[in-house]
Design an enzyme around this catalytic site. Structure first.
Site, mmCIF file in Angstrom:
data_model
loop_
_atom_site.group_PDB
_atom_site.id
_atom_site.type_symbol
_atom_site.label_atom_id
_atom_site.label_comp_id
_atom_site.label_asym_id
_atom_site.label_seq_id
_atom_site.Cartn_x
_atom_site.Cartn_y
_atom_site.Cartn_z
ATOM 1 N N CYS A 130 18.184 10.615 43.618
ATOM 2 C CA CYS A 130 18.094 11.818 42.775
ATOM 3 C C CYS A 130 19.472 12.378 42.441
ATOM 4 C CB CYS A 130 17.248 12.890 43.461
ATOM 5 S SG CYS A 130 15.498 12.498 43.503
ATOM 6 N N HIS A 133 21.070 10.128 39.833
ATOM 7 C CA HIS A 133 20.370 10.271 38.558
ATOM 8 C C HIS A 133 20.763 11.579 37.866
ATOM 9 C CE1 HIS A 133 16.664 9.811 35.993
ATOM 10 N NE2 HIS A 133 16.839 11.122 35.907
ATOM 11 N N GLU A 134 20.739 12.681 38.605
ATOM 12 C CA GLU A 134 21.034 13.990 38.006
ATOM 13 C C GLU A 134 22.525 14.149 37.695
ATOM 14 O OE1 GLU A 134 18.529 15.235 36.858
ATOM 15 O OE2 GLU A 134 16.908 14.701 38.205
ATOM 16 N N ILE A 135 23.402 13.607 38.527
ATOM 17 C CA ILE A 135 24.838 13.669 38.230
ATOM 18 C C ILE A 135 25.145 12.824 36.999
ATOM 19 C CG2 ILE A 135 27.148 13.058 39.081
ATOM 20 C CD1 ILE A 135 26.137 14.011 41.898
#
Length: 172
Positions: A130, A133-135
């Site tokens: 996560c 993915h978010e970075i």
């Protein structure tokens, strides 16, 4: 707290790098709270401010409802393992589509809290996936860029089909 509209693929906002946050105040806390509500309503386990059209480096992740959501301000990956694994990923901005993505199994992330305190921590498993993915999203890298060209094209076609079905229920 409020559920905000989610920007949908292929918006250029999803491939634009977010700006660093410098003010740690009630407005930032409100944005974080809104991201939690929006993420849960989507539903999803991670979301960035970019997903709601705000190009600021803030992500909220909730991999375990027991421990609750976590906010990461200005997160950066400072180390990643050479060992990788495949995980199923998707996006609140591209509902109805999921694909396998290969990523490092462990990462160390530097970030700030909502109070502006700088921290560094290591993550593995779903939290590591996560965070990466978010970075990526905060860096303007939409998740399907991590796919092969063929898989990316198939994912886009599935999303277009999903959108048609959503707009006109009962049709394909």
């Amino acid at each position: 707290m409020a559920v905000r509209p989610i920007i949908r693929f292929p918006s250029p906002l999803l491939t634009t790098s977010a700006e660093r946050i410098g003010r740690f105040d009630g407005t930032l806390r409100q944005l974080s709270d809104d991201l939690v509500d929006t993420m849960r309503a989507a539903p999803g386990i991670g979301i960035t401010a970019s997903h709601i059209g705000i190009l600021q480096r803030l992500t909220v992740i909730e991999v375990d409802p027991q421990t609750g959501p976590r906010s990461f301000v200005n997160p950066e990956i400072v180390w990643q393992s050479s060992e990788t694994a495949w995980h199923t990923e998707g996006s609140v901005s591209m509902p109805g589509v999921a694909e396998e993505v290969e990523r490092p199994v462990r990462v160390r992330v530097s970030f700030q809290t909502l109070d502006g305190e700088t921290r560094e921590e290591e993550a593995e498993g779903l939290m590591a996936v996560c965070l990466q993915h978010e970075i990526d999203q905060l860096n303007g890298i939409f998740w399907i860029r991590r796919l092969s060209r063929l898989k990316r094209e198939r994912a886009v076609k599935r999303f277009e089909k999903f959108n048609r079905a959503e707009a006109f229920p009962g049709t394909q």
